[in-house]
Write an enzyme that holds these catalytic residues in place. Structure first.
Site, PDB file in Angstrom:
ATOM      1  CG  LEU A  37      -1.946  -1.075   1.346  1.00  0.00           C
ATOM      2  CD1 LEU A  37      -2.548  -1.098   2.741  1.00  0.00           C
ATOM      3  CD2 LEU A  37      -3.030  -0.835   0.302  1.00  0.00           C
ATOM      4  N   GLY A  38       2.049   1.140   0.514  1.00  0.00           N
ATOM      5  CA  GLY A  38       2.925   2.299   0.584  1.00  0.00           C
ATOM      6  C   GLY A  38       4.199   1.928   1.310  1.00  0.00           C
ATOM      7  CD  GLU A  39       9.988   1.928   0.892  1.00  0.00           C
ATOM      8  OE1 GLU A  39       9.851   2.251  -0.312  1.00  0.00           O
ATOM      9  OE2 GLU A  39      11.070   1.560   1.384  1.00  0.00           O
TER      10      GLU A  39
ATOM     11  CB  VAL B 173       1.953  -0.069   4.664  1.00  0.00           C
ATOM     12  CG1 VAL B 173       0.598  -0.360   5.293  1.00  0.00           C
ATOM     13  CG2 VAL B 173       2.754   0.883   5.547  1.00  0.00           C
TER      14      VAL B 173
ATOM     15  CE  LYS C 293       3.127   2.154   9.276  1.00  0.00           C
ATOM     16  NZ  LYS C 293       3.217   3.468   9.943  1.00  0.00           N
TER      17      LYS C 293
ATOM     18  N   GLY D 110       9.233   5.389   6.507  1.00  0.00           N
ATOM     19  CA  GLY D 110      10.545   5.251   7.109  1.00  0.00           C
ATOM     20  C   GLY D 110      10.752   3.896   7.772  1.00  0.00           C
ATOM     21  CG  PHE D 111       8.470   2.663  10.981  1.00  0.00           C
ATOM     22  CD1 PHE D 111       9.574   2.924  11.762  1.00  0.00           C
ATOM     23  CD2 PHE D 111       7.270   3.241  11.326  1.00  0.00           C
ATOM     24  CE1 PHE D 111       9.489   3.746  12.855  1.00  0.00           C
ATOM     25  CE2 PHE D 111       7.172   4.070  12.421  1.00  0.00           C
ATOM     26  CZ  PHE D 111       8.281   4.323  13.181  1.00  0.00           C
ATOM     27  N   GLY D 112       9.299   0.963   6.863  1.00  0.00           N
ATOM     28  CA  GLY D 112       9.252  -0.177   5.950  1.00  0.00           C
ATOM     29  C   GLY D 112       7.972  -0.142   5.143  1.00  0.00           C
TER      30      GLY D 112
ATOM     31  CG  ASP E 124       5.715  12.345  12.182  1.00  0.00           C
ATOM     32  OD1 ASP E 124       6.188  13.334  11.598  1.00  0.00           O
ATOM     33  OD2 ASP E 124       5.912  11.171  11.808  1.00  0.00           O
TER      34      ASP E 124
HETATM   35  N1  LIG Z   1      -4.056   1.727   7.718  1.00  0.00           N
HETATM   36  C1  LIG Z   1      -3.740   1.955   6.455  1.00  0.00           C
HETATM   37  N2  LIG Z   1      -4.640   1.760   5.462  1.00  0.00           N
HETATM   38  C2  LIG Z   1      -4.325   2.005   4.174  1.00  0.00           C
HETATM   39  N3  LIG Z   1      -3.149   2.480   3.761  1.00  0.00           N
HETATM   40  C3  LIG Z   1      -2.195   2.711   4.689  1.00  0.00           C
HETATM   41  C4  LIG Z   1      -2.431   2.457   6.076  1.00  0.00           C
HETATM   42  N4  LIG Z   1      -1.312   2.792   6.769  1.00  0.00           N
HETATM   43  C5  LIG Z   1      -0.422   3.232   5.849  1.00  0.00           C
HETATM   44  N5  LIG Z   1      -0.940   3.180   4.603  1.00  0.00           N
HETATM   45  C6  LIG Z   1      -0.281   3.565   3.350  1.00  0.00           C
HETATM   46  O1  LIG Z   1       1.107   3.336   3.469  1.00  0.00           O
HETATM   47  C7  LIG Z   1       1.838   4.540   3.260  1.00  0.00           C
HETATM   48  C8  LIG Z   1       3.105   4.521   4.105  1.00  0.00           C
HETATM   49  O2  LIG Z   1       2.761   4.710   5.449  1.00  0.00           O
HETATM   50  P1  LIG Z   1       3.851   4.947   6.576  1.00  0.00           P
HETATM   51  O3  LIG Z   1       3.135   5.421   7.778  1.00  0.00           O
HETATM   52  O4  LIG Z   1       4.669   3.711   6.723  1.00  0.00           O
HETATM   53  O5  LIG Z   1       4.826   6.033   5.983  1.00  0.00           O
HETATM   54  P2  LIG Z   1       4.694   7.609   5.778  1.00  0.00           P
HETATM   55  O6  LIG Z   1       3.651   8.143   6.704  1.00  0.00           O
HETATM   56  O7  LIG Z   1       4.494   7.868   4.334  1.00  0.00           O
HETATM   57  O8  LIG Z   1       6.133   8.135   6.197  1.00  0.00           O
HETATM   58  P3  LIG Z   1       6.793   8.168   7.646  1.00  0.00           P
HETATM   59  O9  LIG Z   1       7.502   6.881   7.833  1.00  0.00           O
HETATM   60  O10 LIG Z   1       7.735   9.303   7.578  1.00  0.00           O
HETATM   61  O11 LIG Z   1       5.693   8.340   8.637  1.00  0.00           O
HETATM   62  C9  LIG Z   1       0.857   5.650   3.587  1.00  0.00           C
HETATM   63  O12 LIG Z   1       1.177   6.845   2.950  1.00  0.00           O
HETATM   64  C10 LIG Z   1      -0.462   5.059   3.093  1.00  0.00           C
HETATM   65  O13 LIG Z   1      -0.596   5.294   1.711  1.00  0.00           O
HETATM   66 MG   LIG Z   2       3.089   7.491   8.399  1.00  0.00          MG
END
Ligand SMILES: Nc1ncnc2c1ncn2[C@@H]1O[C@H](COP(=O)(O)OP(=O)(O)OP(=O)(O)O)[C@@H](O)[C@H]1O
Ligand SMILES: [Mg+2]
Length: 429
Positions: free
Chosen positions: A101-103, A109, A133, A105-107, A227
């Site tokens: 779904l996305g990436e 999703v 995640k 800083g942690f890795g 954040d």
């Molecule tokens: N519960 C969720 N449902 C659907 N998509 C999600 C969910 N959580 C995260 N995502 C998707 O995964 C992406 C990455 O989320 P993540 O929180 O890991 O990183 P980030 O917010 O982009 O960066 P950072 O690590 O700096 O917080 C999000 O932008 C979103 O598109």
């Molecule tokens: Mg995030």
């Protein structure tokens, strides 16, 4: 059968206990907590990875490296599920790349499916859809934030906070399981999608996110989110906004204290200037970040954008002069909205952003006040496009009178009538 519902006390004990054994390679016991070398190494590596490096930590300002104890109010102790790694592997189809779904800083999703009652994986499309995640198994900092997430989201429940379904802690593996948010992040909608987000949805999202922050700040033991940014605001199918990522959240000042002193973390472009400079954290730091996101919503520009000309890369610096001048306000509006925004709405949102971004934290509104300003903006009907149309038809009527034809009216209003946003209002409700 083993009880899979993790009770809060057990979870906390278990997580911290497990942390000791599995993270022993990086154990804080082997590196003195107060060591700047230790902090710089772990912090910088992590912050770089997550694009959140703000400035080198000031040793004098460091408080404990542990995540803060979670607030005791709003507790709901026994609601988190404990998953095995194998269960989550199956739930996500072996962490298939096409379920990413996305990436962050942690890795990565991943999208996954679990059975309705319990932790068993379900077939894709059945049971409950979740977002999994998976933290890169490479360090203490990630683990620390993973634990803060479980600590905070395990206890705080509100319609505008994302629901943490459960977690997995096994050897080096750290995973979090959330409710699946159908429409992904606000960041995707503002900056990546080709279809622009309608004005009324923008207001709805700003209001939802503001309510989430107001809840955190207003609880008996306040929490500072630290954040707040577009990628951490997730959207359900109806554009209800929910805050995610509590890895950097911090318990607010207690009693007579006006602030908490802490290492400076967050995301460039969103963090309040006084916090970056002094490490003094208050709920008004979140209010500043809210102002930045409000500006992103208004302008469709990123808080930091290296691709823009030098004077426009920092959104707040670029927008300030426009915010301060009523006649220039409309130059801020996201051009992709064309004329589909409320005149009064833009004025109010700009004023609110201006106040939230005040250099003096004390002059910023509280999040409760922000919510009060945003609520009535949902009902504004004065879309610029409507007055534009009525002006056009007046002109056309005059012309028709003089020329006896209405050809001109059809031609001149076509481009706007065909705009993808023209029906935006109906889509919002
Ligand atoms: N519960 C969720 N449902 C659907 N998509 C999600 C969910 N959580 C995260 N995502 C998707 O995964 C992406 C990455 O989320 P993540 O929180 O890991 O990183 P980030 O917010 O982009 O960066 P950072 O690590 O700096 O917080 C999000 O932008 C979103 O598109
Ligand atoms: Mg995030």
């Amino acid at each position: 059968m083993e009880n899979k519902w993790g009770c809060w006390a057990l979870l906390k004990w278990g997580v911290r206990g497990a942390c000791k054994s599995s993270a022993s390679r990086n154990s804080a016991k082997t590196i003195p907590r107060t060591s700047l070398v230790y902090d710089a190494a772990t912090e910088t590596r992590y912050l770089n990875a997550s694009n959140r490096e703000l400035c080198p930590p000031n040793e004098a300002q460091l408080s404990s490296d542990n995540p803060d104890p979670p607030p005791t109010g709003n507790k709901s102790p026994c609601q988190l599920l404990q998953f095995t790694f194998q269960e989550l592997k199956s739930a996500t189809g072996n962490f298939r790349p096409d379920s990413i779904l996305g990436e962050g800083g942690f890795g990565y999703v991943f999208k996954g499916w679990i059975e309705e009652n319990g932790t068993a994986p379900a077939k894709p499309g059945s049971g409950i859809t979740v977002a999994v995640k998976s933290l890169k198994p490479d360090g203490l900092q990630g683990h620390r934030e993973w634990m803060a997430e479980v600590d905070f989201l395990g206890q705080l429940h509100h319609p505008n906070l994302v629901k943490l379904v459960g977690y997995c802690i096994e050897d080096d593996q750290r995973l979090l399981v959330y409710e699946f948010m159908t429409r992904g992040s606000l960041e995707n909608h503002l900056f990546r999608r080709t279809i622009p987000l309608p004005w009324c949805n923008r207001i709805k999202i700003a209001l939802g996110a503001a309510k989430g922050l107001a809840f955190l700040h207003g609880s008996p033991e306040p929490v500072i989110y630290r954040d707040f940014k577009a990628s951490n605001i997730l959207l359900d199918s109806e554009y209800n906004a929910k805050l995610s990522d509590f890895g950097l959240a911090k318990a607010g000042p207690q009693g007579d204290k006006t602030h908490v002193s802490t290492r400076v973390v967050g995301t460039y472009g969103y963090a309040a200037p006084e916090y970056v400079m002094t490490g003094h954290l208050t709920s008004k730091s979140d209010v500043y970040s809210f102002g930045v996101v409000l500006l992103e919503i208004l302008t469709g520009r990123r808080s930091m954008d290296k691709k823009r000309p030098s004077g426009e890369q920092n959104l707040v610096a670029w927008a300030r002069p426009y915010l301060a001048d009523k006649r220039k306000l409309y130059q801020l509006v996201d051009p992709r909205l064309e004329l589909n925004y409320s005149l009064k709405g833009v004025q109010k949102v700009s004023q609110l952003a201006y106040n939230c971004l005040s250099r003096d934290p004390k002059s910023r509104p509280t999040m409760d006040e922000v919510v009060k300003v945003l609520i009535p903006l949902q009902d504004l009907n004065d879309l610029v496009i409507l007055s534009y149309h009525s002006r056009l038809s007046q002109q056309a009527r005059r012309k028709k009178k003089s020329e006896g034809t209405q050809q001109h009216r059809n031609a001149s209003s076509k481009s706007i009538r065909d705009s993808p946003l023209n029906t935006g209002k109906q889509r919002c409700r």
